[in-house]
Design an enzyme around this catalytic site. Structure first.
Site, PDB file in Angstrom:
ATOM      1  N   LYS A  81     -47.176  34.869 -53.387  1.00 45.26           N
ATOM      2  CA  LYS A  81     -47.359  33.868 -53.709  1.00 45.26           C
ATOM      3  C   LYS A  81     -47.042  32.597 -52.902  1.00 45.26           C
ATOM      4  O   LYS A  81     -45.591  32.907 -52.612  1.00 45.26           O
ATOM      5  CB  LYS A  81     -47.473  33.261 -55.675  1.00 45.26           C
ATOM      6  CG  LYS A  81     -47.996  32.315 -55.454  1.00 45.26           C
ATOM      7  CD  LYS A  81     -47.301  32.252 -57.153  1.00 45.26           C
ATOM      8  CE  LYS A  81     -48.020  30.900 -58.057  1.00 45.26           C
ATOM      9  NZ  LYS A  81     -47.343  30.433 -59.558  1.00 45.26           N
ATOM     10  N   SER A 156     -50.286  29.686 -62.939  1.00 45.56           N
ATOM     11  CA  SER A 156     -50.269  28.894 -61.643  1.00 45.56           C
ATOM     12  C   SER A 156     -50.211  29.638 -60.698  1.00 45.56           C
ATOM     13  O   SER A 156     -51.179  29.258 -58.995  1.00 45.56           O
ATOM     14  CB  SER A 156     -49.212  27.968 -60.617  1.00 45.56           C
ATOM     15  OG  SER A 156     -47.858  29.017 -61.106  1.00 45.56           O
ATOM     16  N   SER A 180     -48.220  31.548 -65.743  1.00 48.41           N
ATOM     17  CA  SER A 180     -48.580  31.622 -64.873  1.00 48.41           C
ATOM     18  C   SER A 180     -49.271  32.979 -64.647  1.00 48.41           C
ATOM     19  O   SER A 180     -49.519  32.907 -63.249  1.00 48.41           O
ATOM     20  CB  SER A 180     -47.513  31.128 -63.794  1.00 48.41           C
ATOM     21  OG  SER A 180     -47.614  29.467 -63.907  1.00 48.41           O
TER      22      SER A 180
END
Length: 476
Positions: A81, A156, A180
């Site tokens: 990420k 996220s 997330s």
């Protein structure tokens, strides 16, 4: 046949490379071809590291030829990420103003994956500042759910989930302080592990300052995968203490043992909270599968469940209100700003004394849960009380009530408690993924994996999917 390697799982790839039935280079080329085919539709990988990955794959094949000791992820392509440091790459966190934050070293979990043999192929998308249950920002644009573009891919870590669901990579990294990892796994039909707090080290040297205290206590890193076996390998490969993270635990990494059936507390109803029937049916079905496998399942409400969720919200929202809202308003797209204001407006303000009292109360709630989990080592809940949200949910300002925020309580309770939890897919409903969540006690991830394996055996094999729509709409 390299174009078919993207269909393989991580364990399958590592085994084939170790046994010289294929090469790291061939696997990588297969994944690169898949990225070229599907990433333009979903916009999940936003920083492709093609040159570096090719060099790493060649080095991995040299290691095999030399007869070196090989790690459990040797030659396996993975994504990281964009809010975690990868050496010599920008840690943008989805913010244009952070594009020059170039990391001078890998975050500890990235280094651990590399030491296990993984090849970092690219970086995945996140909402600005990694806030929210959607994945869109001004720097890279929106990530789409590969099952249905009208639904959120989750956030996220939406880019991470979409990269695994479509077969661009077999494993992806994500992080989670309020769902997330688990929510994107739920939206995209994957396994997603939120480990025990401290199990996986968390650190990014590009961050200007350390997180505020409740955020530090809530955030963890973990993997996405399409199978339990792959999730297990990925988790243990990124686990372990690192001095860069003072909170990271020295707890030993388990061997290959499996935990057996145990008592399961099933939560299929929370008073005052609306729910979608599909989410409850998934819980009932998963409970039945566990029962058939020898687990004892009982409808039991864990201690202070709604209170724990609300306390997590108040503590974290207090920190967001005090130190992050201005950043969101300055750097996020309009729908993320709407999401932030909706959550903040639905969450009562806290004074400093109330914040102190809340942190103290957190300890008492954790204590009650640990005692409860002596009798019920597993807790089965929906991943969220509602189906995956529409992608345009916050396109206009939204008014949320405290009861509506509690619809996300399965996502919010584990971060308050620091306990491990895992999103488990249970199949498709109207061609949209559905799933459940499992929780266990501290450092009992193997309990989650064993129970997840039972559910996995009842669900059709999860294979990479082709997006159900055309190219990503540039300029969106």
């Amino acid at each position: 046949m390299s174009e078919e390697f993207w269909r393989w799982g991580a364990a399958e790839i590592a085994s084939a490379i170790r046994e010289k039935r294929t090469s790291s280079v061939d696997v990588l080329e297969g994944c690169l071809a898949r990225i070229a085919s599907v990433n333009p539709s979903v916009n999940a990988i936003v920083d492709l590291m093609e040159e570096e990955a090719r060099a790493a794959a060649q080095a991995a094949d040299v290691a095999v030829a030399r007869g070196d000791a090989l790690g459990p992820l040797h030659g396996v392509p993975v994504t990281i990420k964009v809010n975690i440091d990868v050496a010599n790459r920008p840690t943008t966190n989805g913010v244009p103003a952070f594009a020059d934050r170039i990391a001078d070293q890998d975050s500890p979990l990235v280094r651990k994956w590399r030491e296990a043999g993984a090849i970092v192929l690219g970086r995945t998308n996140t909402p600005a500042l990694s806030f929210g249950l959607f994945t869109n920002n001004r720097l890279y644009g929106r990530t789409l759910n590969p099952w249905a573009s009208e639904l959120s891919p989750g956030g996220s870590s939406g880019g991470a989930a979409a990269s695994v669901a479509t077969g661009m990579v077999p494993l992806a990294h994500g992080n989670d302080s309020g769902g997330s990892i688990r929510y994107p796994a739920y939206c995209c039909g994957l396994f997603g592990m939120r480990p025990t707090f401290g199990r996986v080290p968390h650190y990014s040297g590009t961050s200007a300052v350390d997180l505020p205290i409740m955020s530090q206590l809530a955030v963890v890193n973990g993997p996405f995968a399409r199978s339990i076996d792959d999730l297990r390998i990925a988790l243990w490969a990124m686990s372990g203490h690192d001095p860069l993270d003072p909170w990271s635990a020295h707890a030993p990494i388990p061997g290959p043992h499996r935990s057996g059936p145990c008592k399961v507390a099933v939560l299929a109803h929370l008073p005052g909270v609306d729910r979608d029937e599909e989410t409850i049916e998934a819980v009932r079905q998963a409970a039945q599968w566990l029962f058939e496998a020898g687990y004892t399942v009982e409808n039991v409400v864990p201690p202070r469940y709604a209170e724990a969720s609300a306390l997590r919200d108040r503590l974290l929202i207090h920190e967001i209100r005090a130190g992050m809202l201005d950043m969101i308003e300055a750097h996020a797209p309009p729908e993320e700003i709407n999401e932030a204001h909706a959550l903040l407006d639905a969450t009562p303000h806290m004074s400093f004394d109330e914040f102190r009292e809340g942190l103290a109360r957190r300890t008492s709630i954790i204590r009650e849960w640990l005692l409860f989990m002596r009798d019920y080592p597993l807790v089965l809940t929906p991943t969220a009380w509602r189906k995956p949200q529409p992608a345009d949910f916050y396109e206009k300002p939204v008014v949320l009530t405290e009861e509506m925020v509690l619809e996300l309580s399965p996502l919010h309770v584990p971060p308050l408690l620091g306990l491990p939890s895992m999103a488990v897919p249970t199949g498709l409903v109207n061609n949209v993924p559905m799933g459940v969540q499992l929780m266990a006690s501290q450092f009992e991830e193997e309990q989650l994996l064993a129970a997840g394996k039972v559910i996995e055996a009842k669900v059709a094999r999860l294979t990479p999917i082709d997006p159900t729509f055309g190219l990503y709409p540039r300029g969106d």
